[in-house]
Design an enzyme around this catalytic site. Sequence first.
Site, PDB file in Angstrom:
ATOM      1  N   ASP A  93      -2.307   1.347  -2.849  1.00 49.06           N
ATOM      2  CA  ASP A  93      -2.102   2.305  -3.931  1.00 49.06           C
ATOM      3  C   ASP A  93      -1.392   1.637  -5.110  1.00 49.06           C
ATOM      4  O   ASP A  93      -0.441   0.872  -4.920  1.00 49.06           O
ATOM      5  CB  ASP A  93      -1.260   3.477  -3.392  1.00 49.06           C
ATOM      6  CG  ASP A  93      -1.100   4.586  -4.387  1.00 49.06           C
ATOM      7  OD1 ASP A  93      -2.119   5.182  -4.778  1.00 49.06           O
ATOM      8  OD2 ASP A  93       0.050   4.869  -4.784  1.00 49.06           O
TER       9      ASP A  93
ATOM     10  N   GLU B 120      -5.877  -0.825  -5.644  1.00 50.62           N
ATOM     11  CA  GLU B 120      -6.128   0.086  -6.764  1.00 50.62           C
ATOM     12  C   GLU B 120      -5.432  -0.522  -7.976  1.00 50.62           C
ATOM     13  O   GLU B 120      -4.216  -0.450  -8.100  1.00 50.62           O
ATOM     14  CB  GLU B 120      -5.555   1.477  -6.443  1.00 50.62           C
ATOM     15  CG  GLU B 120      -5.781   2.467  -7.562  1.00 50.62           C
ATOM     16  CD  GLU B 120      -4.932   3.722  -7.425  1.00 50.62           C
ATOM     17  OE1 GLU B 120      -5.388   4.784  -7.866  1.00 50.62           O
ATOM     18  OE2 GLU B 120      -3.807   3.644  -6.887  1.00 50.62           O
TER      19      GLU B 120
END
Length: 589
Positions: free
Chosen positions: A215, A277
């Site tokens: 993330d 990401e």
Amino acid sequence: MTISSAHPETEPKWWKEATFYQIYPASFKDSNDDGWGDMKGIASKLEYIKELGADAIWISPFYDSPQDDMGYDIANYEKVWPTYGTNEDCFALIEKTHKLGMKFITDLVINHCSSEHEWFKESRSSKTNPKRDWFFWRPPKGYDAEGKPIPPNNWKSYFGGSAWTFDEKTQEFYLRLFCSTQPDLNWENEDCRKAIYESAVGYWLDHGVDGFRIDVGSLYSKVVGLPDAPVVDKNSTWQSSDPYTLNGPRIHEFHQEMNQFIRNRVKDGREIMTVGEMQHASDETKRLYTSASRHELSELFNFSHTDVGTSPLFRYNLVPFELKDWKIALAELFRYINGTDCWSTIYLENHDQPRSITRFGDDSPKNRVISGKLLSVLLSALTGTLYVYQGQELGQINFKNWPVEKYEDVEIRNNYNAIKEEHGENSEEMKKFLEAIALISRDHARTPMQWSREEPNAGFSGPSAKPWFYLNDSFREGINVEDEIKDPNSVLNFWKEALKFRKAHKDITVYGYDFEFIDLDNKKLFSFTKKYNNKTLFAALNFSSDATDFKIPNDDSSFKLEFGNYPKKEVDASSRTLKPWEGRIYISE
């Protein structure tokens, strides 16, 4: 497959060829009628995922959490949130996934944790606590006329307002680029990094996971001193922190260190993959992240194509765009790997994006199915690791005409409140915001999975349960697993065919290189070629409701029609006119 020496990116890897199916645990399948999806619910549907043609599952955060940001605020990296089940339920799920021949990827959320995490509780307990420096604490810049403390700098939170929260106990602010209960971890502190690796990474490697989706993996390295950001939005007090937080000075060092930890920890020979990401980055930066020789990330997610049509100043401000803009942005996902040892991903949906048919296709009853199949044809033909999000395979569409009160997402609620406070409830800014969330809110992806027509919960929960979030009414219109399995012309059954096609031709679909646009300026047609050794793939995709002509490159008669989204009996392979929303893939050898 023969690897081309000029194209090291074609070196085969399991994670390059795999199709990953993303599961949002709260909304996938509720096994005990408490209204929330759970581990046992996921386990009960693994065969469905396998039959779709997926090779791996990625599960969004299932860790213990107050759920202020749907699990992206983690209070304990080594514990499953009790509503989702026990750690043993999770270990059983990993084991069953492996028994079915699939891989198991988990979400790694380590830019920040929850303010309920013990690390942060210790850190905020006093200015002299040993973990004080594990987070970013700063005194106020000053005090306003009313005596309120002024944040240390002008950074804007991704969720609206200031990126700083004042802590009454120690009279200092802490940095949180997201929600006020998501304090950013200080990666400059080596003890903090070691604890992150051990708890968030090592624990799950020891229990058999095959990789991590990382993330906001480009935000770990903040510029020392945390200076004020340049003013780019003159209408706001708060400015994007990207110049000082995105792809920062030590980011590659941190990823190399974590990658080394992973390689040292895994003793059984399994190859762990990581997908970062990474929001926005130059091609050169993307190559640094994903070069095999640098040992940082296996691949990354880029946002260029999903951000088309939104303002760079504020995501929830829509701007006009044409098909050409989207074509160019989509190609940014993979063109940078050509002739390198890098790799990338292709996707249209995830838990942070709306439904792709509404966004890039046509979700009208007339064209939903055919445009959904067109997007499947496109994805099946592009180079990179393919990711499919739950419900995408059903041709799910955005919900319609919801009042803002029905939205659950903290990003929507915080931005709504920030705009209301700064500009007013009836302002032009608010009108634009509400128009934008109807198209691109993250909540469109988060409604419960539709397993059947069963009232009132579509088979997600039992009829007597109250799901945590409202359902999309589309389950009554045939967008559900049970109806689509029975319908040979459904989007679901087409996805199964698309994934079979992709696997059967993986040399040119997954690993194809030298991508070239054909007729780039065309406002209706998306066409391209790419190669693999002596093969060439040509795609012609009609992104309109009109019949559209196309040309085969060089009128080459060796191109054979291999795949498309209209029934074969309706398609004349020699025709050079595409029906509305028709896509065709030709291959020549």
